[in-house]
Design a protein around this motif. Structure first.
Motif, short mmCIF file in Angstrom:
data_model
loop_
_atom_site.label_atom_id
_atom_site.label_comp_id
_atom_site.label_asym_id
_atom_site.label_seq_id
_atom_site.Cartn_x
_atom_site.Cartn_y
_atom_site.Cartn_z
N ARG A 17 31.79 37.88 -27.31
CA ARG A 17 31.89 37.54 -25.88
C ARG A 17 30.70 36.66 -25.47
O ARG A 17 30.87 35.69 -24.73
N ARG A 18 29.52 36.99 -25.94
CA ARG A 18 28.33 36.19 -25.60
C ARG A 18 28.42 34.79 -26.18
O ARG A 18 28.15 33.80 -25.50
N ALA A 19 28.83 34.67 -27.45
CA ALA A 19 28.98 33.36 -28.07
C ALA A 19 30.04 32.53 -27.38
O ALA A 19 29.88 31.33 -27.17
N MET A 20 31.14 33.18 -26.98
CA MET A 20 32.21 32.47 -26.28
C MET A 20 31.74 31.97 -24.92
O MET A 20 32.01 30.83 -24.54
N ARG A 21 31.02 32.82 -24.19
CA ARG A 21 30.52 32.41 -22.87
C ARG A 21 29.52 31.26 -22.98
O ARG A 21 29.58 30.30 -22.20
N LEU A 22 28.59 31.35 -23.94
CA LEU A 22 27.62 30.27 -24.12
C LEU A 22 28.31 28.96 -24.47
O LEU A 22 27.99 27.90 -23.91
N SER A 23 29.24 29.02 -25.41
CA SER A 23 29.95 27.80 -25.79
C SER A 23 30.74 27.22 -24.62
O SER A 23 30.74 26.00 -24.42
N LEU A 55 28.74 12.84 -25.70
CA LEU A 55 28.97 13.96 -24.79
C LEU A 55 30.42 14.43 -24.84
O LEU A 55 30.70 15.63 -24.79
N GLY A 56 31.35 13.50 -24.93
CA GLY A 56 32.76 13.87 -25.02
C GLY A 56 33.06 14.64 -26.31
O GLY A 56 33.78 15.65 -26.29
N ALA A 57 32.50 14.18 -27.43
CA ALA A 57 32.71 14.87 -28.70
C ALA A 57 32.07 16.26 -28.67
O ALA A 57 32.67 17.24 -29.14
N MET A 58 30.88 16.36 -28.11
CA MET A 58 30.21 17.65 -28.01
C MET A 58 30.99 18.60 -27.10
O MET A 58 31.13 19.79 -27.39
N THR A 59 31.53 18.07 -26.01
CA THR A 59 32.33 18.88 -25.10
C THR A 59 33.57 19.43 -25.81
O THR A 59 33.88 20.62 -25.70
N LEU A 60 34.25 18.57 -26.54
CA LEU A 60 35.45 19.03 -27.26
C LEU A 60 35.09 20.06 -28.32
O LEU A 60 35.77 21.08 -28.46
N PHE A 61 34.03 19.81 -29.07
CA PHE A 61 33.64 20.75 -30.12
C PHE A 61 33.32 22.12 -29.53
O PHE A 61 33.81 23.15 -30.01
N LEU A 62 32.51 22.15 -28.48
CA LEU A 62 32.13 23.43 -27.89
C LEU A 62 33.30 24.13 -27.21
O LEU A 62 33.42 25.35 -27.27
N ALA A 63 34.17 23.36 -26.57
CA ALA A 63 35.32 23.97 -25.90
C ALA A 63 36.27 24.60 -26.91
O ALA A 63 36.74 25.73 -26.72
N PHE A 64 36.55 23.90 -28.00
CA PHE A 64 37.45 24.47 -29.00
C PHE A 64 36.78 25.60 -29.79
O PHE A 64 37.45 26.53 -30.24
N ARG A 65 35.47 25.55 -29.94
CA ARG A 65 34.75 26.65 -30.55
C ARG A 65 34.84 27.90 -29.67
O ARG A 65 35.08 29.01 -30.16
N ALA A 66 34.68 27.71 -28.37
CA ALA A 66 34.80 28.83 -27.44
C ALA A 66 36.21 29.41 -27.47
O ALA A 66 36.39 30.64 -27.45
N ARG A 67 37.22 28.55 -27.54
CA ARG A 67 38.59 29.04 -27.59
C ARG A 67 38.86 29.80 -28.88
O ARG A 67 39.53 30.83 -28.88
N ALA A 68 38.33 29.31 -29.99
CA ALA A 68 38.54 30.00 -31.26
C ALA A 68 37.86 31.36 -31.27
O ALA A 68 38.45 32.35 -31.71
N ILE A 69 36.63 31.41 -30.81
CA ILE A 69 35.92 32.69 -30.75
C ILE A 69 36.63 33.64 -29.79
O ILE A 69 36.80 34.83 -30.07
N GLY A 70 37.07 33.13 -28.66
CA GLY A 70 37.72 33.97 -27.67
C GLY A 70 39.04 34.55 -28.15
O GLY A 70 39.32 35.73 -27.92
#
Length: 109
Positions: A17-23, A55-70
């Protein structure tokens, strides 16, 4: 019965949950910064499209990482914020990519 509650004990998902929120929040922050730079490109005149693409690539990476963790590690995951960040990332890549292509085409003659 598929709709019956399972007798398995609830797992502790605090780290996920913490990793997902941070991402998610870092993705939203990078997405907001990218959208601001798309709206007002004069804020960063030198190298603007390249910073926006990063910034766009970083946004996509972090957003999909958050979705995967979640989806894997958080029991009551609601992915609306990470979906918003992913949509912002796609928009940033679209507009910054067009501007970067225009600059490269102008260099080529």
């Amino acid at each position: 019965m598929p709709s019956a509650r399972s007798n398995k004990p609830s797992r502790d998902d605090s780290e996920a949950r913490r990793a997902m929120r941070l991402s998610t929040w870092f993705a939203l922050g990078a997405g907001a910064l990218g959208v601001v730079l798309i709206a007002w490109p004069h804020l960063l005149p030198a190298g603007g499209p390249w910073v926006q693409l990063a910034l766009g690539a970083m946004t996509l990476f972090l957003a999909f990482r958050a979705r995967a963790i979640g989806t894997r590690g958080v029991e009551d995951y609601d992915g609306r914020l990470s979906l918003l960040a992913a949509m912002a990332g796609f928009a940033i890549l679209f507009f910054a990519g067009g501007e970067a292509f225009r600059l490269l085409a102008a260099l080529g003659g």
